[in-house]
Design a protein around this motif. Structure first.
Motif, mmCIF file in Angstrom:
data_model
loop_
_atom_site.group_PDB
_atom_site.id
_atom_site.type_symbol
_atom_site.label_atom_id
_atom_site.label_comp_id
_atom_site.label_asym_id
_atom_site.label_seq_id
_atom_site.Cartn_x
_atom_site.Cartn_y
_atom_site.Cartn_z
ATOM 1 N N SER A 60 0.836 -1.206 0.000
ATOM 2 C CA SER A 60 0.000 0.000 0.000
ATOM 3 C C SER A 60 0.867 1.252 0.000
ATOM 4 N N GLY A 61 0.556 2.179 -0.898
ATOM 5 C CA GLY A 61 1.265 3.442 -0.957
ATOM 6 C C GLY A 61 2.649 3.365 -1.571
ATOM 7 N N TYR A 119 -4.695 0.421 -10.384
ATOM 8 C CA TYR A 119 -4.389 0.733 -8.995
ATOM 9 C C TYR A 119 -4.177 2.214 -8.714
ATOM 10 N N ASN A 148 2.440 6.978 -1.059
ATOM 11 C CA ASN A 148 1.620 7.536 0.002
ATOM 12 C C ASN A 148 2.116 6.988 1.344
ATOM 13 N N ASP A 160 1.214 7.650 4.431
ATOM 14 C CA ASP A 160 0.166 7.263 5.374
ATOM 15 C C ASP A 160 -0.363 5.859 5.076
ATOM 16 N N ASP A 161 -0.550 5.548 3.796
ATOM 17 C CA ASP A 161 -1.013 4.203 3.423
ATOM 18 C C ASP A 161 0.023 3.145 3.784
ATOM 19 N N ALA A 200 -0.007 2.675 7.553
ATOM 20 C CA ALA A 200 -1.222 1.954 7.961
ATOM 21 C C ALA A 200 -1.063 0.455 7.703
ATOM 22 N N GLU A 201 -0.531 0.095 6.540
ATOM 23 C CA GLU A 201 -0.311 -1.326 6.243
ATOM 24 C C GLU A 201 0.680 -1.943 7.222
#
Length: 167
Positions: A107-108, A134, A151, A153-154, A157-158
């Protein structure tokens, strides 16, 4: 599948990584090409021709993706690497209680999750379809918009969801 970490301070992690760097003659890419770190990072095909792991303000938006970071009691080193013609792949190095390990967030991050490769200078139809799906970039100018494909933040988070503390 969860990954496990041992809670150590940033300073303790810095000492562990510094000790391993000494064994590698100070070469960060050599550190990343040994043991479990190598096995973990090899899940994605990218080059170490260019890499960064130390924070510096002069790196622009990429500066946010390097350096020591913490999520609660989980401390890790974030870095990126890529060849001259590749877009960098962001990864982390952390301690699992026995070994330094590596992890490449999906992610990101900017790599082809289907082919498990960094985007390079030879974008083919498969890469373009992936980018459209995506990242919602439908024209062929995606490399001009590369900053929106990353990203932090992504990624964080992952990482936060994927790692579990091992006591």
């Amino acid at each position: 599948m969860a990954r496990y970490y041992k809670s150590i301070t940033q300073q303790q992690l810095e000492i562990l990584i510094s000790a391993e760097l000494i064994k590698c003659n100070g070469e960060f890419d050599d550190l990343c090409h040994q043991g479990k770190i190598r096995n973990d990072l090899n899940k994605v095909n990218f080059d170490f021709e260019n890499f960064e792991y130390e924070y510096s303000e002069d790196r622009g938006w990429k500066g946010d993706f390097v350096g020591y970071k913490a999520l609660g009691d989980f401390n890790f080193l974030m870095a990126y690497a890529g060849g001259d013609w590749e877009h960098p792949v962001v990864f982390i190095i952390y301690y699992d209680g026995k070994d330094l390990r590596g992890y490449v967030p999906k992610s990101g991050n900017c790599w082809n999750y289907k082919t498990k490769e960094a985007f390079g200078n030879d974008i083919n139809d498969e890469d373009q379809k992936f980018i459209e799906k995506y990242f919602k970039l439908t024209d062929n100018t995606w490399s001009e918009h590369i900053d929106i494909m990353y990203n932090l933040d992504d990624m964080l988070a992952e990482i936060g969801k994927h790692f579990v503390r091992k006591d």
